[in-house]
Design a protein around this motif. Sequence first.
Motif, PDB file in Angstrom:
ATOM      1  N   PRO A   1      16.135  -7.798  -6.690  1.00  0.00           N
ATOM      2  CA  PRO A   1      16.590  -7.090  -7.890  1.00  0.00           C
ATOM      3  C   PRO A   1      15.798  -7.510  -9.128  1.00  0.00           C
ATOM      4  O   PRO A   1      15.389  -8.663  -9.271  1.00  0.00           O
ATOM      5  N   GLN A   2      15.569  -6.551 -10.003  1.00  0.00           N
ATOM      6  CA  GLN A   2      14.865  -6.709 -11.274  1.00  0.00           C
ATOM      7  C   GLN A   2      13.351  -6.812 -11.118  1.00  0.00           C
ATOM      8  O   GLN A   2      12.637  -6.922 -12.114  1.00  0.00           O
ATOM      9  N   VAL A   3      12.842  -6.770  -9.874  1.00  0.00           N
ATOM     10  CA  VAL A   3      11.397  -6.625  -9.675  1.00  0.00           C
ATOM     11  C   VAL A   3      11.129  -5.132  -9.560  1.00  0.00           C
ATOM     12  O   VAL A   3      11.724  -4.448  -8.721  1.00  0.00           O
ATOM     13  N   SER A   4      10.267  -4.609 -10.415  1.00  0.00           N
ATOM     14  CA  SER A   4      10.168  -3.159 -10.538  1.00  0.00           C
ATOM     15  C   SER A   4       9.410  -2.498  -9.401  1.00  0.00           C
ATOM     16  O   SER A   4       9.764  -1.394  -8.972  1.00  0.00           O
ATOM     17  N   SER A   5       8.346  -3.136  -8.888  1.00  0.00           N
ATOM     18  CA  SER A   5       7.558  -2.455  -7.860  1.00  0.00           C
ATOM     19  C   SER A   5       6.586  -3.433  -7.225  1.00  0.00           C
ATOM     20  O   SER A   5       6.346  -4.533  -7.729  1.00  0.00           O
ATOM     21  N   TYR A   6       6.009  -2.983  -6.087  1.00  0.00           N
ATOM     22  CA  TYR A   6       4.896  -3.697  -5.462  1.00  0.00           C
ATOM     23  C   TYR A   6       3.591  -2.972  -5.786  1.00  0.00           C
ATOM     24  O   TYR A   6       3.575  -1.770  -6.072  1.00  0.00           O
ATOM     25  N   ASN A   7       2.500  -3.693  -5.682  1.00  0.00           N
ATOM     26  CA  ASN A   7       1.188  -3.062  -5.722  1.00  0.00           C
ATOM     27  C   ASN A   7       1.086  -2.046  -4.586  1.00  0.00           C
ATOM     28  O   ASN A   7       1.650  -2.242  -3.508  1.00  0.00           O
ATOM     29  N   LEU A   8       0.359  -0.961  -4.811  1.00  0.00           N
ATOM     30  CA  LEU A   8       0.241   0.102  -3.815  1.00  0.00           C
ATOM     31  C   LEU A   8      -0.271  -0.421  -2.481  1.00  0.00           C
ATOM     32  O   LEU A   8       0.292  -0.122  -1.419  1.00  0.00           O
ATOM     33  N   ALA A   9      -1.346  -1.199  -2.504  1.00  0.00           N
ATOM     34  CA  ALA A   9      -1.904  -1.701  -1.246  1.00  0.00           C
ATOM     35  C   ALA A   9      -0.916  -2.618  -0.532  1.00  0.00           C
ATOM     36  O   ALA A   9      -0.819  -2.609   0.702  1.00  0.00           O
ATOM     37  N   THR A  10      -0.150  -3.390  -1.295  1.00  0.00           N
ATOM     38  CA  THR A  10       0.867  -4.253  -0.689  1.00  0.00           C
ATOM     39  C   THR A  10       1.937  -3.414   0.005  1.00  0.00           C
ATOM     40  O   THR A  10       2.380  -3.726   1.118  1.00  0.00           O
ATOM     41  N   SER A  11       2.356  -2.334  -0.641  1.00  0.00           N
ATOM     42  CA  SER A  11       3.360  -1.456  -0.040  1.00  0.00           C
ATOM     43  C   SER A  11       2.853  -0.844   1.255  1.00  0.00           C
ATOM     44  O   SER A  11       3.585  -0.762   2.253  1.00  0.00           O
ATOM     45  N   VAL A  12       1.600  -0.409   1.260  1.00  0.00           N
ATOM     46  CA  VAL A  12       1.022   0.170   2.476  1.00  0.00           C
ATOM     47  C   VAL A  12       0.941  -0.893   3.574  1.00  0.00           C
ATOM     48  O   VAL A  12       1.266  -0.629   4.741  1.00  0.00           O
ATOM     49  N   ALA A  13       0.528  -2.091   3.205  1.00  0.00           N
ATOM     50  CA  ALA A  13       0.420  -3.164   4.201  1.00  0.00           C
ATOM     51  C   ALA A  13       1.767  -3.474   4.835  1.00  0.00           C
ATOM     52  O   ALA A  13       1.884  -3.625   6.064  1.00  0.00           O
ATOM     53  N   MET A  14       2.816  -3.573   4.018  1.00  0.00           N
ATOM     54  CA  MET A  14       4.141  -3.866   4.553  1.00  0.00           C
ATOM     55  C   MET A  14       4.617  -2.757   5.481  1.00  0.00           C
ATOM     56  O   MET A  14       5.211  -3.006   6.540  1.00  0.00           O
ATOM     57  N   THR A  15       4.346  -1.518   5.100  1.00  0.00           N
ATOM     58  CA  THR A  15       4.803  -0.386   5.902  1.00  0.00           C
ATOM     59  C   THR A  15       4.043  -0.300   7.220  1.00  0.00           C
ATOM     60  O   THR A  15       4.641  -0.086   8.285  1.00  0.00           O
ATOM     61  N   LEU A  16       2.733  -0.481   7.178  1.00  0.00           N
ATOM     62  CA  LEU A  16       1.948  -0.440   8.414  1.00  0.00           C
ATOM     63  C   LEU A  16       2.298  -1.614   9.329  1.00  0.00           C
ATOM     64  O   LEU A  16       2.315  -1.466  10.558  1.00  0.00           O
ATOM     65  N   PHE A  17       2.594  -2.757   8.745  1.00  0.00           N
ATOM     66  CA  PHE A  17       3.008  -3.888   9.585  1.00  0.00           C
ATOM     67  C   PHE A  17       4.334  -3.570  10.277  1.00  0.00           C
ATOM     68  O   PHE A  17       4.506  -3.850  11.471  1.00  0.00           O
ATOM     69  N   HIS A  18       5.262  -2.979   9.535  1.00  0.00           N
ATOM     70  CA  HIS A  18       6.546  -2.615  10.134  1.00  0.00           C
ATOM     71  C   HIS A  18       6.330  -1.630  11.285  1.00  0.00           C
ATOM     72  O   HIS A  18       6.930  -1.780  12.361  1.00  0.00           O
ATOM     73  N   TRP A  19       5.453  -0.639  11.064  1.00  0.00           N
ATOM     74  CA  TRP A  19       5.155   0.306  12.157  1.00  0.00           C
ATOM     75  C   TRP A  19       4.545  -0.427  13.355  1.00  0.00           C
ATOM     76  O   TRP A  19       4.975  -0.225  14.487  1.00  0.00           O
ATOM     77  N   SER A  20       3.575  -1.283  13.090  1.00  0.00           N
ATOM     78  CA  SER A  20       2.865  -1.940  14.195  1.00  0.00           C
ATOM     79  C   SER A  20       3.775  -2.869  14.987  1.00  0.00           C
ATOM     80  O   SER A  20       3.585  -3.067  16.193  1.00  0.00           O
ATOM     81  N   ALA A  21       4.802  -3.419  14.311  1.00  0.00           N
ATOM     82  CA  ALA A  21       5.737  -4.319  14.985  1.00  0.00           C
ATOM     83  C   ALA A  21       6.811  -3.566  15.756  1.00  0.00           C
ATOM     84  O   ALA A  21       7.575  -4.174  16.524  1.00  0.00           O
TER      85      ALA A  21
END
Length: 251
Positions: free
Chosen positions: A223-243
């Motif tokens: 909470p209160q953290v507004s956003s992630y960097n775009l590349a970080t968001s993509v990395a987290m999402t692709l890691f979730h898919w790959s796992a």
Amino acid sequence: MNDPVRDWRRLAETAVLLDGFHALKHAVRFGAEVPLAVATDRRAALGLADELGPDVRDTLDGLLTEVPETVYAALVPRPHPTAVAALAIRPSREAGLRALARTPRTAPVVVLDNPRNLGNAGAVIRLAAGFGATGVVTTGTLDPWHPTVVRGGAGLHFATTVERLGPDELPPGPVFALDPEGDDIRGVKLPDDAVLAFGSERSGLSAEVRDRTDHLVSLPMRPQVSSYNLATSVAMTLFHWSAGGGAPVAP
């Protein structure tokens, strides 16, 4: 005798600039057609190949032409620390569209909806290549083959498919868009044929892409953290898919 400066100027308007040793190494490794490559110190560049890319060393040996530092500096917009540069032939748009449209897919397509930052776009392409994504699509005005994007992607544009499309031209497959109001991604299984859409760094998803979206998902965030960097968001999402995490989404 070949004149590298003349040849460079002849090719530069339509070719892709490979800025630095790593960009050249990756492009060659993944099958790019490279008609011209230069270095201010050919021996040093081949030494890097011995250390970091022995699989492409012989190819680089046949490609690299040594030029004076002043000539190299005149050929590139910003000298790279490795003092290596090359020009590659951009893959045809027709081939890219065929690759994006091909089904069934074994890996998602990443969509950057109206991105603004060239460096972020390059970092995303590098991530997509690393995860084996089918490709990266951008909407909006940013050119995903801009030299700054290619520099940020370290030449890995040639390891995946990179195209710019309109929001109404997205590849087939269920669209999973990242949005703070979406379901927690940890409870969602992303299918291999997913189209993963990420909004721009400033304004988020466009109305056109949101209208195409089948599922909204969100990344865990304090909470209160507004956003992630775009590349970080993509990395987290692709890691979730790959796992392979989460539960399948009901159709």
